[in-house]
Design an enzyme around this catalytic site. Structure first.
Site, PDB file in Angstrom:
ATOM      1  N   THR A  22       4.590 -55.940   3.118  1.00  0.00           N
ATOM      2  CA  THR A  22       5.455 -55.440   4.250  1.00  0.00           C
ATOM      3  C   THR A  22       4.771 -53.990   4.457  1.00  0.00           C
ATOM      4  OG1 THR A  22       7.480 -54.867   5.420  1.00  0.00           O
ATOM      5  CG2 THR A  22       7.155 -54.532   2.960  1.00  0.00           C
ATOM      6  N   CYS A  23       5.088 -53.474   5.685  1.00  0.00           N
ATOM      7  CA  CYS A  23       4.445 -52.252   5.896  1.00  0.00           C
ATOM      8  C   CYS A  23       5.491 -51.706   6.948  1.00  0.00           C
ATOM      9  CB  CYS A  23       3.108 -52.038   6.592  1.00  0.00           C
ATOM     10  SG  CYS A  23       2.797 -53.029   7.965  1.00  0.00           S
ATOM     11  N   ARG A  24       5.138 -50.674   7.869  1.00  0.00           N
ATOM     12  CA  ARG A  24       6.254 -50.198   8.713  1.00  0.00           C
ATOM     13  C   ARG A  24       6.472 -51.437   9.900  1.00  0.00           C
ATOM     14  NH1 ARG A  24       5.627 -47.566  13.552  1.00  0.00           N
ATOM     15  NH2 ARG A  24       7.440 -46.272  14.162  1.00  0.00           N
TER      16      ARG A  24
END
Length: 158
Positions: free
Chosen positions: A114-116
């Site tokens: 995941t990231c932003r």
């Protein structure tokens, strides 16, 4: 006047001027038609392959709870400290290729990256798949989608 073969052949000839105009237009604007072909090809590819290897927050929760999936957050450490998925491991995207060895203990488990917003994590998924990790999933929409689904974030260090 009987309808003979001459009358039937005459009707398609009305289309020839229109076809000629279309082909002339395509010849004059060939770059636009090439771009249209490329865009249609990419859209088709995206429809066929686009979401393969991606999970939404609900499916990610099921993977975490049922298959003990590991969560890898590729955001910078400062963003990770502001809030992350419980038990997530932070490996920032800069230098991610060099740190994939730290994830070798998760090779037999699913990994959710995941990231932003889900864009950088897609690239990290590609790196992990190339490194031989069999079950790698991108969290669609990233931490923003996780928050939108009213799922909890924590600020505690692991």
């Amino acid at each position: 006047m009987p309808l003979g073969p001459a009358k039937i052949r005459a009707q398609p000839s009305r289309l020839l001027p229109m076809q000629a105009q279309i082909f002339e237009f395509m010849g004059n604007h060939w770059v636009l038609f090439m771009a249209l072909g490329v865009i249609l090809g990419l859209l088709t590819y995206n429809l066929l392959v686009g979401d393969k290897g991606s999970v939404d927050p609900v499916a990610a929760t099921a993977l975490i709870n049922q298959q003990e999936a590991a969560v890898v957050d590729v955001r910078p450490a400062a963003d990770f400290a502001k809030g992350h998925i419980l038990h997530a491991t932070n490996i920032p995207m800069n230098g991610f290729k060099n740190q994939t060895g730290a994830l070798s203990k998760y090779k037999d488990k699913p990994i959710i990256v995941t990231c932003r917003s889900g864009a950088q994590s897609q690239a990290a998924c590609h790196v992990l798949r190339k490194a031989g990790f069999p079950e790698v999933y991108n969290l669609k929409g990233g931490v923003l989608a996780w928050e939108s689904a009213n799922l909890p974030l924590t600020r505690k260090k692991r």
